[in-house]
Design an enzyme around this catalytic site. Sequence first.
Site: not given
Lengths: 255, 303
Positions: B21, B70-72, B130, B165, B191
């Site tokens: 993803s 660090a797309v967030g 995340c 995940k 991971i």
Amino acid sequence: MGKRVEDLIILANRQINQGFFLLEAKSLIGLPVILPGQFLQVRVDNAPQTFLRRPLSVHDVNYERDSVSLLVQVLGEGTRMLSGLKPGDTLNVIYPLGNSFTLPGKGERVMLAGGGCGMAPLLYLGRKARECGAEVSVALGFRNSSRILDFSEFRKIGEVFIATEDGTEGTRGFITDIPAFRESNWDRIYCCGPEPMMKSIAKAAGERDIFCEVSLENLMACGIGACLCCVVNTSEGHVCTCTEGPVFNIRTLLW
Amino acid sequence: MVDLSVKIGKLVLKNPVMTASGTFGYGAEFDDFFDVSSLGAIIVKGTTFEPREGNPYPRMAETPSGMLNAVGLQNKGIDYFETKIYPVISRYETNVIVNVNGSNIDDYVQLTKRIEKLENIPAIELNISCPNVKMGGMAFGTNTVSAREVIRAVRDVYSRTLIVKLSPNVTNIAEFGVIAQEEGADAVSLINTLLGMAIDIKERRPKLSTVTGGLSGPAVKPVALRMVWQTAKAVSIPVIGIGGIMNADDAVEFILAGASAVQVGTASFINPVTASEVVKGIAEYLQLNGFHSPGDIVGNIKI
């Protein structure tokens, strides 16, 4: 129009100034259609320090030779390694990527404004603009006379104005100080260079209500819209520079 | 003859290769490069109930043999997903899995309920790992109590295949695998990225707008492999291996460590065809070594 991964063959690598070089790379299977403003994602060698591809804009296209030219500034390890490429070497690329500049109409007066290596995407654009019947002028800005890059190809498509920050050649100051830039009523301004330079040109164009497109060079990972790393803030929120750009109309940018 | 198909929960994958993803968009970004339907599954970009703008630029930094991001969780939310993206991805003749994110348990539950109604989404990957969002995400996946709560709440409302995940930013990842299993998850994937940082010494400033971000790429592979091995020993549900897979050899390592399937992530940024090459390479490895299916080598190492 399909994107592809391909091994191009280096035809020439010419140093054009301290820290700047011009690569010409050939497609053995025939170039795809490339639009002015588009770019390639170039693989260096995948060594630890050059893990990701480097986005490089198309400087020129020669369909007779099936070659693209890339004007590159040595900024880090990746571009330093690329500067050592020799004729016959392969260059693995993903291309053609990104959108393109909006071409002018017949008889329109256009100004290409390039800051340093930012002149890279403007040459091919200038040729295309001429094919469209536009009247092309070029304004190039450099730090000083010793940093001036070979602009002889630009001379073939229009009048060239130079500005240097220290005044050692042309107008002293920035492109926005060049009288021709300030005084003429341009139909379109196309711009690429360091962000402060693009912002000042965008401001000048905005104040005079001149159509203006800029080409951004945000940090990228994938170049194909998958990673969402290269975003720029626009009136539509965060969008990818690699797919929605690299060319943006200044009206959509929140500058 | 090699049969590459594997089973994860109720899912049958034609081969053990998926896309991680956040590294494969919604698949369409890769249509020019290969037949995306040839993969075992594609896991699309992390989705949230409400739209998210993500973090400010810069949100990426290249690091040795890897990258920080660090797309967030930038995404347009479930309404947009349902109306604009779902009809397009439904055309893929493979499993399309949605990575599900939330800021609180109710978010996760509401989003999961909406996705369960989408006939062509046979599984979800519950992202409790995340590292790039202030609320939720990794906060759930690094605490055993909240991890259990969110997995349980989602399991209660979701009857299809549930993959959890896991975050590597914990002392004992296997413990989280066990919790997922106890709460009825069908599989765990690991991971997610490792929390990291990079500094521009010229500017004396962090390279990411968020200071810290998630490390991915071959730099994390040995850590990921070790965690897959530890988790696979501790659980009986399938483990999906992720972390720096650049080629089929890397994927085979993960399978030998105990993974039933793998996800290709960051490699797709450098070579968009990687996932497809990994499928071919796994088949060749099995053939060459006299095995008939990936299952023959799962966890099959001599120690």
